[in-house]
Design an enzyme around this catalytic site. Structure first.
Site, PDB file in Angstrom:
ATOM      1  N   LEU A 193     -12.269 -15.991  16.705  1.00 40.75           N
ATOM      2  CA  LEU A 193     -12.919 -14.728  17.041  1.00 40.75           C
ATOM      3  C   LEU A 193     -13.790 -15.005  18.259  1.00 40.75           C
ATOM      4  CD1 LEU A 193     -12.906 -11.838  15.912  1.00 40.75           C
ATOM      5  CD2 LEU A 193     -15.078 -12.343  14.798  1.00 40.75           C
ATOM      6  N   ASP A 194     -13.437 -14.384  19.379  1.00 45.76           N
ATOM      7  CA  ASP A 194     -14.161 -14.640  20.624  1.00 45.76           C
ATOM      8  C   ASP A 194     -15.643 -14.318  20.491  1.00 45.76           C
ATOM      9  OD1 ASP A 194     -11.735 -15.270  21.776  1.00 45.76           O
ATOM     10  OD2 ASP A 194     -11.505 -13.335  22.791  1.00 45.76           O
ATOM     11  N   LYS A 195     -16.445 -14.994  21.282  1.00 46.16           N
ATOM     12  CA  LYS A 195     -17.886 -14.733  21.316  1.00 46.16           C
ATOM     13  C   LYS A 195     -18.163 -13.260  21.575  1.00 46.16           C
ATOM     14  CE  LYS A 195     -22.095 -15.986  23.873  1.00 46.16           C
ATOM     15  NZ  LYS A 195     -22.683 -16.870  24.915  1.00 46.16           N
ATOM     16  N   THR A 220     -16.345 -10.678  20.876  1.00 45.10           N
ATOM     17  CA  THR A 220     -15.751  -9.780  19.884  1.00 45.10           C
ATOM     18  C   THR A 220     -16.615  -9.707  18.631  1.00 45.10           C
ATOM     19  OG1 THR A 220     -13.556 -10.413  20.686  1.00 45.10           O
ATOM     20  CG2 THR A 220     -13.661  -9.299  18.556  1.00 45.10           C
ATOM     21  N   ARG A 248      -6.910  -8.968  24.692  1.00 47.33           N
ATOM     22  CA  ARG A 248      -7.557  -8.740  25.988  1.00 47.33           C
ATOM     23  C   ARG A 248      -6.559  -8.891  27.135  1.00 47.33           C
ATOM     24  NH1 ARG A 248     -12.656 -12.710  25.498  1.00 47.33           N
ATOM     25  NH2 ARG A 248     -13.108 -11.853  27.575  1.00 47.33           N
TER      26      ARG A 248
END
Length: 214
Positions: free
Chosen positions: A53-55, A57, A156
């Site tokens: 989970l991206d920073k 997001t 993305r």
């Protein structure tokens, strides 16, 4: 951010609703460090986020609290037997439809940039993102997304390649447009949220949900 929002907990695992701007790991104030301070000492063996989970997001993050369960859950994500659903607010108008559509452009499995979201040709691998457009206006479109592969920055990249970059995406979106969006919405967050997760934990099926803020 000192306290994480724990929305569910079981034997050897927790699910949090991660806010945008908080790293999962490799940061002094990341999820792992915060959770270690938040949980009761002795109530867990170790802390293992079991998927990406991206920073930037927000949303659901499943964390195993022992190595055995971490291995079991990570294998499910690798085998694609779990289901992850996201919501994203995109630039531009798209036709509203209840039908699922697909982005399947091959992309690399590493961070890229707005000039070449796909990455080098030699690094591109099979990738599939399914989506349906929930609502749309003249300027933006809200989509629900289901991932079938888990490449880095997959949603993305696919959105940017479709000329509908996610609002607030500083890596793949247009800087001038993002600046204007930040002024309008009074936030510099990226509008991508992990909203639903379906997975089996120790033989029991679970569905977790976290409401979005946009």
């Amino acid at each position: 951010m000192n306290v994480l929002d724990i929305i569910a907990r079981g034997d050897g695992w927790v699910v949090i609703n991660k806010p945008p701007g908080v790293s999962v790991h490799n940061d002094p104030r990341d999820v792992c460090h915060l959770l270690e301070k938040q949980l009761i000492p002795g109530s867990f063996e170790s802390i293992h986020p079991v998927h990406r989970l991206d920073k930037e997001t927000s949303g659901l993050l499943l964390i195993a609290l022992n190595a055995r369960l971490a291995k079991q859950l990570a294998e499910q994500f690798q085998a694609r037997t779990s289901e992850k659903y996201y919501y994203a607010l995109l630039r531009g108008s798209m036709p509203v439809s209840e039908e699922w559509q697909s982005w399947d452009t091959p992309i690399s499995d590493k961070a890229e940039g707005r000039n070449n979201p796909q990455g080098l040709a030699k690094d591109r691998v099979e990738s599939r993102t399914d989506f349906k457009v929930i609502k749309s206006d003249q300027y933006t479109s809200l989509i629900e997304v289901r991932l079938f592969t888990g490449r880095q920055h997959q949603i993305r990249k696919h959105a940017a390649l479709a000329k509908h970059a996610i609002l607030g995406d500083t890596r793949y979106g247009d800087p001038k447009f993002n600046k204007r969006i930040a002024e309008i919405y009074k936030t510099d967050r990226m509008f991508l949220h992990a909203g639903k997760l379906k997975i089996s934990i120790d033989g029991k099926e679970h569905t977790f949900e976290a409401s979005r803020e946009f």
